[in-house]
Design a protein around this motif. Structure first.
Motif, mmCIF file in Angstrom:
data_model
loop_
_atom_site.group_PDB
_atom_site.id
_atom_site.type_symbol
_atom_site.label_atom_id
_atom_site.label_comp_id
_atom_site.label_asym_id
_atom_site.label_seq_id
_atom_site.Cartn_x
_atom_site.Cartn_y
_atom_site.Cartn_z
ATOM 1 N N ALA A 84 8.425 -44.126 24.717
ATOM 2 C CA ALA A 84 8.251 -45.134 25.773
ATOM 3 C C ALA A 84 9.606 -45.567 26.333
ATOM 4 O O ALA A 84 9.774 -45.731 27.550
ATOM 5 C CB ALA A 84 7.479 -46.344 25.241
ATOM 6 N N GLN A 85 10.599 -45.726 25.459
ATOM 7 C CA GLN A 85 11.930 -46.139 25.912
ATOM 8 C C GLN A 85 12.604 -45.049 26.751
ATOM 9 O O GLN A 85 13.310 -45.345 27.718
ATOM 10 C CB GLN A 85 12.820 -46.490 24.713
ATOM 11 C CG GLN A 85 12.410 -47.752 24.002
ATOM 12 C CD GLN A 85 12.431 -48.958 24.907
ATOM 13 O OE1 GLN A 85 13.384 -49.191 25.647
ATOM 14 N NE2 GLN A 85 11.372 -49.740 24.867
ATOM 15 N N GLY A 86 12.389 -43.785 26.407
ATOM 16 C CA GLY A 86 12.936 -42.691 27.207
ATOM 17 C C GLY A 86 12.349 -42.675 28.607
ATOM 18 O O GLY A 86 13.069 -42.497 29.600
ATOM 19 N N LEU A 87 11.044 -42.895 28.711
ATOM 20 C CA LEU A 87 10.405 -42.979 30.025
ATOM 21 C C LEU A 87 10.890 -44.209 30.789
ATOM 22 O O LEU A 87 11.135 -44.153 31.995
ATOM 23 C CB LEU A 87 8.883 -43.003 29.877
ATOM 24 C CG LEU A 87 8.260 -41.684 29.435
ATOM 25 C CD1 LEU A 87 6.807 -41.890 29.030
ATOM 26 C CD2 LEU A 87 8.377 -40.638 30.522
ATOM 27 N N ALA A 88 11.065 -45.315 30.061
ATOM 28 C CA ALA A 88 11.561 -46.538 30.696
ATOM 29 C C ALA A 88 12.954 -46.323 31.272
ATOM 30 O O ALA A 88 13.262 -46.787 32.373
ATOM 31 C CB ALA A 88 11.570 -47.683 29.685
ATOM 32 N N LYS A 89 13.788 -45.611 30.560
ATOM 33 C CA LYS A 89 15.140 -45.315 31.054
ATOM 34 C C LYS A 89 15.074 -44.510 32.348
ATOM 35 O O LYS A 89 15.815 -44.770 33.299
ATOM 36 C CB LYS A 89 15.926 -44.557 29.984
ATOM 37 C CG LYS A 89 17.352 -44.260 30.359
ATOM 38 C CD LYS A 89 18.083 -43.545 29.237
ATOM 39 C CE LYS A 89 19.507 -43.232 29.654
ATOM 40 N NZ LYS A 89 20.218 -42.500 28.604
ATOM 41 N N SER A 90 14.164 -43.554 32.403
ATOM 42 C CA SER A 90 13.990 -42.745 33.620
ATOM 43 C C SER A 90 13.485 -43.593 34.782
ATOM 44 O O SER A 90 13.961 -43.461 35.914
ATOM 45 C CB SER A 90 13.007 -41.603 33.367
ATOM 46 O OG SER A 90 13.522 -40.716 32.420
#
Length: 128
Positions: free
Chosen positions: A74-80
């Protein structure tokens, strides 16, 4: 709101499907929800100026993968998402966006039993 949905689905690969208000319990992951919190037009003495500020909430939910925890995913997608929205200026869904800024926080989706990357997105735009 439709403009930000189309923009994110086109710009952030792997974000999954966007749902209004809440991600359904039987959704495929990753998935995200969106809702308009407020949309305010700045007024001048002689009426509207056409300049508006909208606040949209976005919640991203993802499951664990072989290489990432549910939280990490979820955090990786949030960064994107953040990299595509922060400072954005241009056309988004037929609206002229003057400035876009995000504020991120962590949350928990009891219904899904998964961590959530949550955003408040401030969009400053001009009515066409």
């Amino acid at each position: 709101v439709e403009g930000i949905v189309a923009y994110l689905e086109a710009q952030v690969t792997g974000i999954g499907k966007g749902y209004p208000v809440e991600v359904p319990q039987d959704a495929s992951y990753p998935a995200w929800s969106y809702q308009l919190i407020d949309d305010d037009q700045t007024l001048a003495h002689d009426g509207g100026t056409g300049y508006c500020k909208a606040r949209v909430q976005i919640d991203i939910i993802a499951k664990e993968t072989a290489s990432l925890s549910a939280y990490g995913n979820a955090q990786g997608l949030a960064k994107s998402v953040r990299s595509k929205l922060d400072g954005f200026k241009g056309t988004m869904g037929g609206v002229q966006v003057e400035y876009c800024k995000t504020t991120q926080s962590d949350d928990w989706a009891d219904l899904h039993k998964l961590p959530v990357a949550s955003f408040d997105v401030m969009i400053h735009y001009i009515l066409q």
